[in-house]
Design a protein around this motif. Structure first.
Motif, short mmCIF file in Angstrom:
data_model
loop_
_atom_site.label_atom_id
_atom_site.label_comp_id
_atom_site.label_asym_id
_atom_site.label_seq_id
_atom_site.Cartn_x
_atom_site.Cartn_y
_atom_site.Cartn_z
N ARG A 25 -55.36 49.27 11.74
CA ARG A 25 -54.14 48.75 12.36
C ARG A 25 -53.36 49.93 12.95
O ARG A 25 -53.14 50.93 12.26
N MET B 145 -55.52 41.43 7.52
CA MET B 145 -54.21 41.11 6.94
C MET B 145 -54.28 40.31 5.64
O MET B 145 -53.47 39.43 5.40
N CYS C 154 -39.57 38.41 9.75
CA CYS C 154 -40.90 38.73 9.22
C CYS C 154 -40.85 38.76 7.69
O CYS C 154 -39.98 38.14 7.07
N ASN C 155 -41.79 39.45 7.07
CA ASN C 155 -41.73 39.65 5.63
C ASN C 155 -41.64 41.15 5.36
O ASN C 155 -42.60 41.88 5.54
N ALA D 110 -44.79 43.01 1.15
CA ALA D 110 -45.08 43.97 2.21
C ALA D 110 -45.10 45.40 1.68
O ALA D 110 -45.39 46.34 2.43
N THR D 111 -44.78 45.54 0.40
CA THR D 111 -44.72 46.86 -0.22
C THR D 111 -45.55 46.79 -1.51
O THR D 111 -46.27 45.80 -1.73
N PHE E 123 -45.68 43.74 17.66
CA PHE E 123 -44.47 44.48 17.30
C PHE E 123 -43.63 44.74 18.53
O PHE E 123 -44.14 44.68 19.66
N GLY F 215 -37.16 45.17 8.02
CA GLY F 215 -37.97 46.35 7.68
C GLY F 215 -38.42 47.03 8.96
O GLY F 215 -37.93 46.72 10.06
N PRO G 204 -45.62 49.62 4.12
CA PRO G 204 -45.86 50.41 2.90
C PRO G 204 -47.12 49.97 2.14
O PRO G 204 -47.85 50.80 1.59
N GLY H 242 -47.85 44.60 5.95
CA GLY H 242 -46.58 45.26 5.64
C GLY H 242 -46.84 46.76 5.56
O GLY H 242 -47.77 47.19 4.88
N GLN I 286 -44.97 35.01 8.89
CA GLN I 286 -44.76 35.73 7.62
C GLN I 286 -43.44 35.35 6.96
O GLN I 286 -43.30 35.43 5.74
C1 LIG Z 1 -41.53 46.49 4.35
S1 LIG Z 1 -42.41 45.94 5.59
C2 LIG Z 1 -41.79 46.32 7.18
C3 LIG Z 1 -42.71 45.81 8.21
O1 LIG Z 1 -44.01 46.23 7.90
C4 LIG Z 1 -42.65 44.29 8.33
O2 LIG Z 1 -41.37 43.92 8.74
C5 LIG Z 1 -43.67 43.87 9.35
O3 LIG Z 1 -43.42 43.92 10.54
C6 LIG Z 1 -44.99 43.49 8.84
O4 LIG Z 1 -45.89 43.16 9.86
P1 LIG Z 1 -47.35 42.65 9.50
O5 LIG Z 1 -47.98 42.41 10.84
O6 LIG Z 1 -47.18 41.41 8.67
O7 LIG Z 1 -48.03 43.77 8.75
#
Ligand SMILES: CSC[C@@H](O)[C@@H](O)C(=O)COP(=O)(O)O
Length: 363
Positions: free
Chosen positions: A89, A49, A161-162, A167-168, A328, A239, A55, A53, A200
């Motif tokens: 992941r 990590m 979260c973020n 995240a994109t 999740f 998201g 995307p 995120g 996050q």
């Molecule tokens: C645009 S990002 C949407 C999701 O990927 C975001 O809400 C999320 O759950 C991210 O999880 P992460 O574990 O930090 O990768």
């Protein structure tokens, strides 16, 4: 988006053509940029990590394939790279989407042509993500604009979260409508769920919003229901890591509880997503989406900045206490007010998604 007034994406190539990322493990306290020189570095960056995120995981995987093709463009290397990166992941479908895109393009090409083609496609995947997030932001903005007009006052948005630009590749999903509303002069205020265990929200979303001057307040994960009961939240935008063809939404652990509270309090609950986050092969999110289980240490320990300024980790539970860490959860489609995509907003239903993406729904 901007850091100290300078525009950044989360992943880019430097003047020497090397892929670089923002190593997100150290935010908000330190901005560290890392080069990713080979496939092993890409796999580590996704698994541990440094980038995260849905995307951005997909975009990083695409660049991972491109870099590996420069080292070894053989058929065997292509197959192995798909596998190595895919197992980093399990939940975000954008990872598989991006790997499949690269595989489909590269497999028929002679090995000598693969590296250049892969580089071009990885860059395109990044650009497409930026454009999709910009577009979905414009659709989400219409909802915020409507609430602002009805309320004649500040629009309070809760997010979890973020799902921001970090995240994109840029803009973010849930935050894109927020950034665009702020740009338009709408008075928006964001409640940021801290999002245990990795925080996050506290570390990334709050940092992004602060950098862009968006009014916000950090809240503990359990505060959302209370705020909604007292009319302090006008809408929720989150998201998603994978949304099924029937509109079930998988996102960071705790999203489901926010959706339940929103439903009970009549608060609109929107999910913002670029279309590579839709898994057209699945119909039942609860039964079919693989949920990542991460290390117990993320639950038993917390990272932060010590008074002396260095980043450190502290233990918060007894030595003898173990932990479960499902990363999740799945919010059933019936709790989702609408899906905000680059093509518009639709109901979280097979019909809603099919109306926006007829070419995919038929497949
Ligand atoms: C645009 S990002 C949407 C999701 O990927 C975001 O809400 C999320 O759950 C991210 O999880 P992460 O574990 O930090 O990768």
């Amino acid at each position: 988006m901007k850091i100290d007034g300078r525009h950044f994406r989360t992943i880019w190539t430097n003047d020497a053509g090397q892929v670089e990322i923002i190593d997100q493990r150290w935010l908000p306290h330190e901005l560290r940029i890392k080069p990713l020189p080979d496939r092993a570095a890409f796999a580590t960056a996704i698994r541990d990590m440094w980038v995260r995120g849905a995307p951005l995981i997909g975009a990083t995987a695409a660049w991972g394939v491109a870099v590996q093709m420069e080292h070894d463009p053989s058929d065997a290397s292509l197959t192995e790279t798909w596998q190595v990166l895919h197992e980093t992941r399990p939940t975000a479908i954008n990872l598989k989407w991006a790997l499949d895109e690269m595989e489909r393009l590269l497999r028929p090409l002679p090995p000598a042509e693969r590296a250049a083609a892969a580089r071009k496609r990885a860059a395109e995947i990044c650009d497409e993500d930026v454009e999709a997030n910009r577009q979905l932001g414009a659709h989400g903005l219409a909802v915020i604009r409507e609430i602002a007009a009805r309320k004649q006052g500040r629009v309070n948005i809760l997010t979890h979260c973020n799902a921001g630009w970090l995240a994109t590749v840029d803009w973010g999903t849930a935050t894109s409508p927020i950034y665009q509303a702020a740009e338009e002069g709408i008075d928006v205020h964001v409640f940021v769920d801290e999002t245990r265990p990795r925080n996050q929200g506290a570390q990334l979303t709050a940092w992004e919003l602060a950098s862009h001057g968006i009014p916000h307040a950090l809240v503990v994960d359990n505060a959302g229901g209370h705020l909604m009961q007292h009319g302090e939240v006008d809408m929720v935008i989150v998201g998603t890591d994978r949304t099924t063809a029937n509109g079930d939404v998988c996102n960071k652990i705790g999203t489901y509880l926010k959706a339940l509270a929103a439903h009970d309090n009549g608060v609109p609950f929107y999910v913002a997503l670029p279309s590579p986050t839709i898994d057209w092969t699945l119909r039942d999110g609860l039964k079919e989406i693989p949920i990542e289980e991460r290390t117990a240490r993320e639950v038993t320990h917390v990272q932060g900045r010590a008074p002396e300024g260095h980043i450190t980790e502290v233990q918060i539970s007894p030595d003898a206490t173990g932990a479960r860490n499902p990363a999740f959860d799945v919010t059933p489609a019936r709790l989702v007010t609408g899906l905000i995509t680059e093509r518009g907003i639709c109901a979280a239903s097979p019909e809603g998604l099919a109306a926006l993406f007829p070419e995919r729904a038929r497949g």
